[in-house]
Design a protein around this motif. Structure first.
Motif, PDB file in Angstrom:
ATOM      1  N   GLY A   1       0.822  -1.203   0.000  1.00  0.00           N
ATOM      2  CA  GLY A   1       0.000   0.000   0.000  1.00  0.00           C
ATOM      3  C   GLY A   1       0.856   1.253   0.000  1.00  0.00           C
ATOM      4  O   GLY A   1       2.082   1.199   0.094  1.00  0.00           O
TER       5      GLY A   1
ATOM      6  N   ARG B   1     -11.866  -4.263   1.367  1.00  0.00           N
ATOM      7  CA  ARG B   1     -11.379  -2.936   1.738  1.00  0.00           C
ATOM      8  C   ARG B   1     -12.395  -2.250   2.651  1.00  0.00           C
ATOM      9  O   ARG B   1     -13.585  -2.562   2.617  1.00  0.00           O
ATOM     10  CB  ARG B   1     -11.106  -2.061   0.520  1.00  0.00           C
ATOM     11  CG  ARG B   1     -12.335  -1.656  -0.273  1.00  0.00           C
ATOM     12  CD  ARG B   1     -11.912  -0.912  -1.537  1.00  0.00           C
ATOM     13  NE  ARG B   1     -13.080  -0.501  -2.337  1.00  0.00           N
ATOM     14  CZ  ARG B   1     -12.981   0.046  -3.540  1.00  0.00           C
ATOM     15  NH1 ARG B   1     -11.777   0.247  -4.099  1.00  0.00           N
ATOM     16  NH2 ARG B   1     -14.067   0.391  -4.199  1.00  0.00           N
TER      17      ARG B   1
ATOM     18  N   THR C   1      -9.538   4.893  -1.959  1.00  0.00           N
ATOM     19  CA  THR C   1      -8.827   5.071  -0.692  1.00  0.00           C
ATOM     20  C   THR C   1      -9.478   4.245   0.404  1.00  0.00           C
ATOM     21  O   THR C   1     -10.681   4.349   0.652  1.00  0.00           O
ATOM     22  CB  THR C   1      -8.821   6.563  -0.298  1.00  0.00           C
ATOM     23  OG1 THR C   1      -8.065   7.288  -1.265  1.00  0.00           O
ATOM     24  CG2 THR C   1      -8.216   6.755   1.084  1.00  0.00           C
ATOM     25  N   ALA C   2      -8.683   3.403   1.040  1.00  0.00           N
ATOM     26  CA  ALA C   2      -9.199   2.486   2.057  1.00  0.00           C
ATOM     27  C   ALA C   2      -8.043   1.676   2.631  1.00  0.00           C
ATOM     28  O   ALA C   2      -6.932   1.703   2.095  1.00  0.00           O
ATOM     29  CB  ALA C   2     -10.237   1.537   1.458  1.00  0.00           C
ATOM     30  N   VAL C   3      -8.336   0.951   3.688  1.00  0.00           N
ATOM     31  CA  VAL C   3      -7.430  -0.089   4.150  1.00  0.00           C
ATOM     32  C   VAL C   3      -7.845  -1.377   3.443  1.00  0.00           C
ATOM     33  O   VAL C   3      -9.025  -1.743   3.453  1.00  0.00           O
ATOM     34  CB  VAL C   3      -7.490  -0.265   5.672  1.00  0.00           C
ATOM     35  CG1 VAL C   3      -6.553  -1.391   6.119  1.00  0.00           C
ATOM     36  CG2 VAL C   3      -7.112   1.038   6.375  1.00  0.00           C
ATOM     37  N   TYR C   4      -6.884  -2.049   2.847  1.00  0.00           N
ATOM     38  CA  TYR C   4      -7.139  -3.262   2.079  1.00  0.00           C
ATOM     39  C   TYR C   4      -6.667  -4.472   2.893  1.00  0.00           C
ATOM     40  O   TYR C   4      -5.545  -4.483   3.427  1.00  0.00           O
ATOM     41  CB  TYR C   4      -6.416  -3.197   0.738  1.00  0.00           C
ATOM     42  CG  TYR C   4      -7.109  -2.297  -0.242  1.00  0.00           C
ATOM     43  CD1 TYR C   4      -7.076  -0.910  -0.077  1.00  0.00           C
ATOM     44  CD2 TYR C   4      -7.810  -2.808  -1.334  1.00  0.00           C
ATOM     45  CE1 TYR C   4      -7.737  -0.069  -0.971  1.00  0.00           C
ATOM     46  CE2 TYR C   4      -8.468  -1.978  -2.231  1.00  0.00           C
ATOM     47  CZ  TYR C   4      -8.429  -0.618  -2.034  1.00  0.00           C
ATOM     48  OH  TYR C   4      -9.074   0.220  -2.921  1.00  0.00           O
ATOM     49  N   TYR C   5      -7.545  -5.483   2.954  1.00  0.00           N
ATOM     50  CA  TYR C   5      -7.291  -6.683   3.732  1.00  0.00           C
ATOM     51  C   TYR C   5      -7.400  -7.927   2.844  1.00  0.00           C
ATOM     52  O   TYR C   5      -8.293  -8.001   2.003  1.00  0.00           O
ATOM     53  CB  TYR C   5      -8.337  -6.841   4.827  1.00  0.00           C
ATOM     54  CG  TYR C   5      -8.422  -5.716   5.817  1.00  0.00           C
ATOM     55  CD1 TYR C   5      -9.264  -4.625   5.588  1.00  0.00           C
ATOM     56  CD2 TYR C   5      -7.686  -5.743   7.003  1.00  0.00           C
ATOM     57  CE1 TYR C   5      -9.356  -3.588   6.512  1.00  0.00           C
ATOM     58  CE2 TYR C   5      -7.781  -4.715   7.923  1.00  0.00           C
ATOM     59  CZ  TYR C   5      -8.615  -3.649   7.672  1.00  0.00           C
ATOM     60  OH  TYR C   5      -8.710  -2.624   8.586  1.00  0.00           O
TER      61      TYR C   5
ATOM     62  N   THR D   1      -3.418  -3.052   4.738  1.00  0.00           N
ATOM     63  CA  THR D   1      -2.443  -2.112   4.199  1.00  0.00           C
ATOM     64  C   THR D   1      -3.205  -0.906   3.655  1.00  0.00           C
ATOM     65  O   THR D   1      -4.208  -1.051   2.961  1.00  0.00           O
ATOM     66  CB  THR D   1      -1.552  -2.767   3.127  1.00  0.00           C
ATOM     67  OG1 THR D   1      -0.535  -1.849   2.715  1.00  0.00           O
ATOM     68  CG2 THR D   1      -2.334  -3.214   1.902  1.00  0.00           C
ATOM     69  N   GLN D   2      -2.733   0.287   3.998  1.00  0.00           N
ATOM     70  CA  GLN D   2      -3.438   1.513   3.639  1.00  0.00           C
ATOM     71  C   GLN D   2      -3.124   1.907   2.204  1.00  0.00           C
ATOM     72  O   GLN D   2      -1.957   1.968   1.799  1.00  0.00           O
ATOM     73  CB  GLN D   2      -3.023   2.652   4.581  1.00  0.00           C
ATOM     74  CG  GLN D   2      -3.612   4.011   4.234  1.00  0.00           C
ATOM     75  CD  GLN D   2      -5.092   4.088   4.508  1.00  0.00           C
ATOM     76  OE1 GLN D   2      -5.557   3.692   5.580  1.00  0.00           O
ATOM     77  NE2 GLN D   2      -5.857   4.625   3.558  1.00  0.00           N
TER      78      GLN D   2
ATOM     79  N   THR E   1      -3.961   5.152  -0.236  1.00  0.00           N
ATOM     80  CA  THR E   1      -4.492   6.503  -0.298  1.00  0.00           C
ATOM     81  C   THR E   1      -4.288   7.048  -1.703  1.00  0.00           C
ATOM     82  O   THR E   1      -3.158   7.066  -2.205  1.00  0.00           O
ATOM     83  CB  THR E   1      -3.803   7.421   0.721  1.00  0.00           C
ATOM     84  OG1 THR E   1      -3.965   6.868   2.037  1.00  0.00           O
ATOM     85  CG2 THR E   1      -4.403   8.817   0.689  1.00  0.00           C
TER      86      THR E   1
END
Length: 116
Positions: free
Chosen positions: A9, A38, A91-95, A110-111, A113
Motif C-alpha cells: 500500500g 477494503r 482510498t481504504a485499508v485493504y485486507y 495495508t493503507q 491513499t
C-alpha cells in the motif's frame, strides 16, 4: 498459526497503480480461495475481489471491474491485487481474507491513499 501479511500500500495520485501482496502461512494455501476486502473511513468493509484455489476463477466488485486484477502464486503462498487507474474513492485499508470452515481469517491490512 495462520498468518496473512499484506504489503504494497501507499500514497498514489489518481490514475496511478499499485500492486498489493498478501503472504500467507500456517495453512495449505493452495486449497483455499482467497479474497481482498477494503474498508474506507466511516464505511463497512466490502469485498473487492476473490480468486479460487487454483486461480482459475475470479470475481470482482462492480466498482473495480476492468481496473483491478486478482492473482495468486501457490508456489509462493501469495495472493496479489493489481490496481490500475486508481481513483480517490479507492482510498481504504485493504485486507486479504480466507475462510476455513467456520473460521474467517484477516490480515492486518495495508493503507491505500489516492490523492493528488
Amino acid at each position: 498459526e495462520v498468518q496473512l501479511v499484506e504489503s504494497g500500500g501507499g500514497l498514489v495520485q489518481p490514475g496511478g497503480s499499485l500492486r498489493l501482496s498478501c503472504a500467507a502461512s500456517g495453512f495449505t494455501f493452495s486449497r483455499y480461495g482467497m479474497s481482498w476486502y477494503r474498508q474506507a473511513p466511516g464505511k463497512e468493509r466490502e469485498l473487492v475481489a476473490a480468486i479460487s484455489s487454483a486461480g482459475s476463477s475470479t470475481n470482482y466488485a462492480d466498482s473495480v471491474k476492468g481496473r483491478f486484477t486478482i492473482s495468486r502464486d501457490n508456489a509462493k503462498n501469495t495472493v496479489y491485487l493489481r490496481m490500475n487507474n486508481l481513483k480517490p474513492e479507492d482510498t481504504a485499508v485493504y485486507y486479504c481474507n480466507f475462510r476455513q470452515l467456520l473460521n474467517v481469517y484477516w490480515g492486518q491490512g495495508t493503507q491505500v491513499t489516492v490523492s493528488p
